[in-house]
Design a protein around this motif. Structure first.
Motif, PDB file in Angstrom:
ATOM      1  N   GLY A 292      19.445   0.173 -12.535  1.00  0.00           N
ATOM      2  CA  GLY A 292      19.764  -0.628 -13.724  1.00  0.00           C
ATOM      3  C   GLY A 292      21.186  -1.164 -13.666  1.00  0.00           C
TER       4      GLY A 292
ATOM      5  N   GLY B  38       9.832  -1.490 -20.716  1.00  0.00           N
ATOM      6  CA  GLY B  38      10.914  -2.272 -20.128  1.00  0.00           C
ATOM      7  C   GLY B  38      11.194  -1.828 -18.704  1.00  0.00           C
ATOM      8  N   ARG B  39      12.215  -2.419 -18.125  1.00  0.00           N
ATOM      9  CA  ARG B  39      12.482  -2.230 -16.701  1.00  0.00           C
ATOM     10  C   ARG B  39      12.978  -0.828 -16.357  1.00  0.00           C
TER      11      ARG B  39
END
Ligand SMILES: Nc1ncnc2c1ncn2[C@@H]1O[C@H](COP(=O)(O)OP(=O)(O)OP(=O)(O)O)[C@@H](O)[C@H]1O
Ligand SMILES: O=P(O)(O)OC[C@H]1O[C@H](OP(=O)(O)OP(=O)(O)O)[C@H](O)[C@@H]1O
Ligand SMILES: [Mg+2]
Length: 281
Positions: free
Chosen positions: A88, A9-10
């Motif tokens: 994030g 994921g990021r």
């Protein structure tokens, strides 16, 4: 000491990059591994889904963890937050179809809301004293209002593009989130945890800073010091047998251009600007 880190994921790449810059680089590839060593023999990595990291830390499978604040809140994990790592960044929002009936949260009484964050949603509606039915979905939440599955959604937004593309608009903000370093209560204060926290902080503190070195005529040192902005006075060293001193200072990157010009005007020579990897106070 085990650090839980997003396995994909990021959040995966920026987390490994930050650890690397903090001197805690992961050894060997990280692809599909569960565990990895770091350059510090006392510190290993547990790779886990971002959403599972809070529970792994709370249960003792890892000691500290790096994941989104939204994930910790959704898991309801009782963890100590040590540092905001500054990436994030996103918001969990209540969103509904543009130009629809839902203008505010109170319009959702007796209505249905789809989300990947059922726990956060429960908490939010309880706080708002709104009786909405929550439907848990595992992705593509933005579609649900258009297929009559839900009247609104609670989901992540950052640039707002996904909401816009799906003709949804923000009704209310539920939570602001960013990626943070979390620890279980009993390990938050240990020396090792503090060392890891300090190493990560030193990278964040060095961001946007530059190291400036120059030679200055001894008799103009006051003017030179005046020109160098903030961040604690410069370090001045005599250059033996000369009327020159060497000056070192940490300067905000955005001040470098104007500072160099001003230093030249005051007779500085041999000006060097370098990047700073870490800044430990
Ligand atoms: N668009 C975004 N902008 C900024 N941060 C985000 C965004 N989407 C998610 N995040 C943050 O990243 C965390 C994990 O999201 P990510 O999409 O990487 O995980 P995931 O959806 O579980 O990954 P995957 O779907 O690949 O398993 C979220 O909990 C949130 O904190
Ligand atoms: O406001 P935006 O910048 O458009 O970002 C918001 C989107 O980003 C995340 O999805 P992601 O890209 O992680 O895809 P996913 O649904 O596969 O997790 C999130 O679930 C939103 O859909
Ligand atoms: Mg995602």
């Amino acid at each position: 000491m085990k650090i839980a880190v997003p396995n994909k994921g990021r959040l995966h790449d920026p987390t490994l990059d930050l650890l690397d810059r903090a001197g805690l680089g992961v050894e060997g590839g990280s692809d599909r591994q569960l565990y990895a060593d770091t350059v510090d023999p006392d510190i290993s990595i547990l790779f886990a889904r971002a959403a599972d990291i809070p529970e792994y830390v709370a249960d003792g499978a890892a000691d500290i963890g790096i994941t989104g604040y939204d994930m910790v809140r959704e898991a309801g994990a009782d963890l100590e937050e040590l540092i905001d790592l500054g990436f994030g960044n996103c918001r969990i929002v209540l969103a509904a179809p543009q130009d629809g009936d839902i203008q505010q949260v109170y319009d959702l009484d007796g209505k249905t809301v789809a989300t990947e964050f059922p726990h956060l949603a429960e908490e939010y509606f309880a706080e708002m004293d709104v009786d909405a039915e929550i439907v848990e979905v595992s992705g593509a939440t933005e579609l649900t209002p258009h297929v009559d599955m839900a009247d609104a959604i609670i989901d992540i937004t950052s640039t707002g593009t996904t909401l816009r593309v799906n003709r949804l608009e923000v009704v209310d903000e539920v939570l602001k989130s960013s990626v943070r370093l979390f620890a279980r209560d009993d390990v938050a204060g240990t020396e090792k945890t503090q060392q890891v926290a300090m190493a990560l902080r030193s990278v964040l503190d060095a961001d946007g800073k530059r190291y400036l070195m120059l030679n200055a005529p001894q008799d103009n040192l006051d003017a030179i010091e005046e020109v160098i902005p903030g961040l604690g006075g410069p370090t001045v060293m005599d250059v033996e047998g000369q009327d020159t001193v060497a000056v070192h200072a940490v300067v905000e990157e955005r001040h470098v251009f104007e500072t160099i010009n001003a230093l030249k005007d005051e007779g500085a020579t041999g000006i060097l600007v370098t990047e700073i990897e870490r800044l430990v106070d």
